[in-house]
Design a protein around this motif. Structure first.
Motif, mmCIF file in Angstrom:
data_model
loop_
_atom_site.group_PDB
_atom_site.id
_atom_site.type_symbol
_atom_site.label_atom_id
_atom_site.label_comp_id
_atom_site.label_asym_id
_atom_site.label_seq_id
_atom_site.Cartn_x
_atom_site.Cartn_y
_atom_site.Cartn_z
ATOM 1 N N ASP A 1 5.187 -3.261 -3.480
ATOM 2 C CA ASP A 1 3.802 -3.725 -3.324
ATOM 3 C C ASP A 1 2.876 -2.872 -4.198
ATOM 4 O O ASP A 1 2.155 -2.025 -3.697
ATOM 5 N N LYS B 1 -0.705 -2.019 -3.302
ATOM 6 C CA LYS B 1 -1.036 -1.002 -2.308
ATOM 7 C C LYS B 1 -0.752 0.398 -2.805
ATOM 8 O O LYS B 1 -1.245 1.368 -2.251
ATOM 9 N N ALA B 2 0.084 0.504 -3.828
ATOM 10 C CA ALA B 2 0.536 1.830 -4.257
ATOM 11 C C ALA B 2 -0.335 2.408 -5.367
ATOM 12 O O ALA B 2 -0.122 3.532 -5.797
ATOM 13 N N LEU B 3 -1.311 1.618 -5.860
ATOM 14 C CA LEU B 3 -2.225 2.133 -6.890
ATOM 15 C C LEU B 3 -3.554 2.497 -6.232
ATOM 16 O O LEU B 3 -3.925 1.924 -5.209
ATOM 17 N N LEU B 4 -4.267 3.460 -6.826
ATOM 18 C CA LEU B 4 -5.580 3.817 -6.294
ATOM 19 C C LEU B 4 -6.605 2.832 -6.850
ATOM 20 O O LEU B 4 -6.864 2.829 -8.048
#
Lengths: 254, 268, 255
Positions: free
Chosen positions: B96, B99-102
């Motif tokens: 995903d 969701k894992a990036l800022l």
């Protein structure tokens, strides 16, 4: 579930216990603090002689009358502006100019126009309640399913019937949220007006207790006001969940 | 040492050269065994693909390798050391990507996060970021926020951030599962060339059997409830691989058939 | 802004001007006694007079001071406390229910207690304003920290980030939208409580000044003060909108 309850109560109960023990051990005599046991006694006697109940009635009466007055105006304006886009755009500057006036700033105006008592308090509470109801209702009406509006056109409903039979029922869950939030604001504003100047209700009673240097009674009133606020909020949340299901609860932000 | 206490059955068979090693790993979550008695050795530079029916614990196995989970019993080792906490030279690419990036950092900022964590001095970061974004095919998107990028671009960005860790091992959890077929094939080839240029070890979890065969040096298939190894296939297809010729290779088709039959049997 | 949006905006200003004209008309025709309702001309004159020869500027400054000091104190304490409570599950399960119980408390009820403790002083005002303004921020921060995407914490773990780095690089920015919304609400609360404290304690500020004007039936001065309070409310909310659009610009693509 049980463990959660215990954890939730652990902090307030231990704080109260520590405070009680400390207050007793130093034989606390203070104008601002009193041991919890003394507060309970003061609350009990204020309940017994009816003073606290009269004050509660006065405060809630003003708060709800203001909520009814301001809420009705906000609701009517919200429906109007939600349905008629051009009117909404024309009123934008006017509304944005009046809305930021802090409700309490109107206190002196209400005071010279209406004098002390219920009327001025209701007027100020009413002013404060117009805005949340107006803005949330406007948003709710705007977002009524377009398909429903098409149906009402196809059925050739009169404008009055369209509002009564389609728009209001469709927007009702969110209108309820608006009134729930406004009810909280109404209580806050009512108590604030009473504390600042108006000699009725819970706010005046807690000020009187402070001026009489009765710390136990003052804190009893503080606790009672907190209880009223909590009870009102919990009651309205419960009502909302009963009436519209849990889905409506998450839509407070707007 | 502690290893002998749990009486490893297959640990002795494990080649000493393994970079990532599972020895009789069992994980119980909420009273239910998710992975049971899993032993596995991945050689340095190997590309291992893991397939299996949903619920077979393949993602869990990957998270054990990253030490995001700790085994209930057994041991996970990396370069001969027990994995007790996540380490920076093992990078994980989550499925995903959204969701894992800022979301509040630009593409460059997201890559920078890994460089900051590694302690690269600020002066050197800009150059490294440019090089990494170029490597994953995002040279002109440094100033964009994730919300302004397509799914494929976001996943490239996550890969760039992982490469910024300068990892010895790359753990990829169905990285292309949410992407359309064309984007997916393009990214498969890019991952192959990125890995070929370094000597990174890869564990690649996927539910796409063809993808596993196309990418891997070896494919293992897991059986569900609880997760354990059911099949192990060495892939001897020639490299570099090609989306057309490799997939038409009779050996590819044979492997696909074998894996397909295995999955079908495991689901029955 | 598109051309039609500009026209609508102008028309909207004209409507507002129409209302002011109506107000002037009502005042001129003396439909409502001048004692209660001065015309906009007299209110404006009072405003100008107050700034040029009167002490309106210092009153304005007084109110701004109360409001900003209290709000600032509440922001620092609220965000720090909220971060501690929000980032620990254990702290949340012990403290959050008590916060939920206190949330609907009309905060002005703390004023008598503050008066008993500090007397009718600036310290009392500072205590009341920051106590009132801390709640929206505290609750928003707790919520924001509790709602950080768990995947991001995993990214932080696999990068072996320090606890401090996780707070400043992951949790705080992730909670920023909630925190800013809380700060906006807190500003409104701070303004209201500033006015109330000034009225009660006779502290130098617009609240006290409008009350004195009302008591002396100087309605033009009274309206000038109320208008000024509205302007403060409007400008602070504008400032928050600007801060939000600057800090949360990355959400453009999302919405």
């Amino acid at each position: 579930m049980m463990a959660d309850r215990v954890k939730a109560l652990a902090l307030p109960v231990s704080l109260l216990l520590i405070f009680e023990i400390w207050a007793r051990s130093v034989h606390l005599h203070s104008d601002s603090l009193a041991p919890p046991s003394a507060i309970v006694v003061a609350l009990w006697s204020a309940l017994a002689d009816g003073a606290i109940l009269t004050a509660t009635r006065d405060t809630l009466l003003s708060a709800f009358a203001g909520l009814f007055l301001g809420g009705s105006i906000g609701l009517a304006l919200g429906i109007l502006l939600g349905l008629l886009q051009p009117v909404d755009r024309l009123m934008e500057v006017t509304i944005e100019a009046i809305r930021p006036i802090p409700s309490i700033a109107l206190l002196p105006i209400a005071l010279i126009a209406l004098g002390f008592g219920y009327r001025m308090e209701i007027a100020i509470v009413g002013f404060a309640c117009v805005w949340p109801v107006l803005i949330l209702t406007r948003a709710a009406v705007r977002e009524v399913e377009p398909r429903l509006m098409e149906v009402s056109h196809a059925l050739r409903l009169s404008p009055a019937d369209r509002v009564r039979k389609i728009v209001v029922p469709a927007a009702l869950p969110r209108i309820f949220v608006a009134f729930r939030l406004a009810a909280g604001i109404a209580l806050i504003v009512a108590v604030t007006v009473e504390i600042a100047i108006n000699p009725i209700g819970l706010g005046a009673a807690i000020m009187a207790a402070q001026q009489g240097l009765q710390a136990d009674l003052m804190l009893a009133y503080l606790f009672w006001i907190g209880l009223i606020g909590f009870g009102l909020n919990a009651g309205l949340n419960l009502m909302q969940a009963r009436l519209f299901g849990r889905a409506a609860l998450v839509r407070d932000d707007a | 040492m502690a290893l002998s206490a749990v009486a490893p059955k297959q640990a002795a068979a494990r080649p000493q050269s393994a970079q990532i090693a599972f020895s009789n790993v069992t994980l119980i979550l909420g009273g239910k065994p998710i992975v049971e008695d899993l032993s596995l050795a991945v050689k340095p530079g190997e590309f291992l693909c893991v397939v299996g029916a949903s619920g077979c614990g393949k993602t869990t196995a990957l998270r054990l390798a990253a030490a995001l989970y700790q085994p209930t019993s057994g041991l996970v080792q990396f370069d001969g050391q027990a994995m007790t906490a996540p380490r920076r030279d093992i990078a994980i690419v989550f499925q995903d990507y959204g969701k894992a990036l800022l979301p509040w950092r630009t593409a460059a900022g997201n890559v920078s996060l890994a460089l900051e964590a590694t302690g690269i001095p600020a002066a050197q970061r800009a150059g490294r970021i440019d090089a990494l974004l170029k490597k994953v095919g995002l040279p002109n998107h440094a100033g964009k926020y994730p919300a302004e990028m397509s799914g494929g671009m976001q996943q490239r960005l996550q890969i760039a951030r992982c490469l910024a860790q300068d990892p010895k091992a790359l753990l990829m959890d169905e990285p292309f599962g949410a992407l359309d077929a064309m984007t997916r094939q393009g990214l498969q080839d890019e991952v192959l060339s990125l890995v070929a240029a370094s000597s990174t070890t890869v564990i690649f979890v996927t539910h796409d059997l063809e993808e596993a065969i196309y990418l891997g040096d070896r494919v293992i298939g897991l059986l569900p409830n609880p997760g354990r190894i059911g099949i192990e296939l060495p892939i001897d297809l020639p490299r570099p691989r090609d989306q057309l010729t490799t997939r038409e290779n009779p050996e590819f088709l044979r492997l696909r058939r074998e894996l397909f039959d295995f999955i079908k049997a495991s689901e029955a | 802004m598109t051309r039609s949006a500009v026209y609508w905006r102008i028309a909207s200003f004209l409507v507002a001007a129409g209302f002011v004209g109506l107000w002037q008309l009502i005042a001129n025709l003396k439909l409502i006694s001048q004692v209660y309702l001065p015309g906009p001309d007299r209110a404006w004159a009072a405003l100008v007079r107050g700034f040029t020869s009167g002490d309106l500027a210092s009153k304005l400054l007084g109110t701004l001071e109360h409001m900003v000091y209290g709000w600032f104190l509440a922001s620092v304490a609220g965000i720090a406390l909220g971060a501690v409570i929000g980032s620990s599950r254990a702290a949340r399960s012990y403290i959050a229910p008590s916060l939920e119980f206190l949330r609907p408390l009309p905060v002005s009820a703390i004023i008598p207690v503050a008066i008993a403790m500090f007397g009718l002083t600036q310290a009392m005002a500072l205590f009341v304003i920051s106590f009132g303004a801390i709640w929206p921020m505290l609750l928003a921060t707790v919520h924001g920290f509790a709602a950080v995407e768990p995947r991001l914490y995993e990214v932080a773990r696999s990068l072996q980030m320090s606890r401090l780095a996780v707070i400043f690089k992951i949790a705080l920015p992730s909670a920023a939208p909630d925190i800013l919304a809380g700060m906006r609400l807190s500003l409104t609360v701070a303004l209201i409580l500033s006015v109330v404290c000034e009225i009660l304690a006779g502290l130098d500020g617009l609240g006290h000044s409008v009350l004195l004007s009302a008591r002396a039936f100087r309605s033009a001065d009274l309206f000038a003060g109320v208008i000024l309070l509205g302007v403060i409310g409007y400008l602070t909310s504008l400032m928050m909108s600007y801060a939000e659009s600057r800090l949360l610009g990355y959400r453009r693509g999302i919405r």
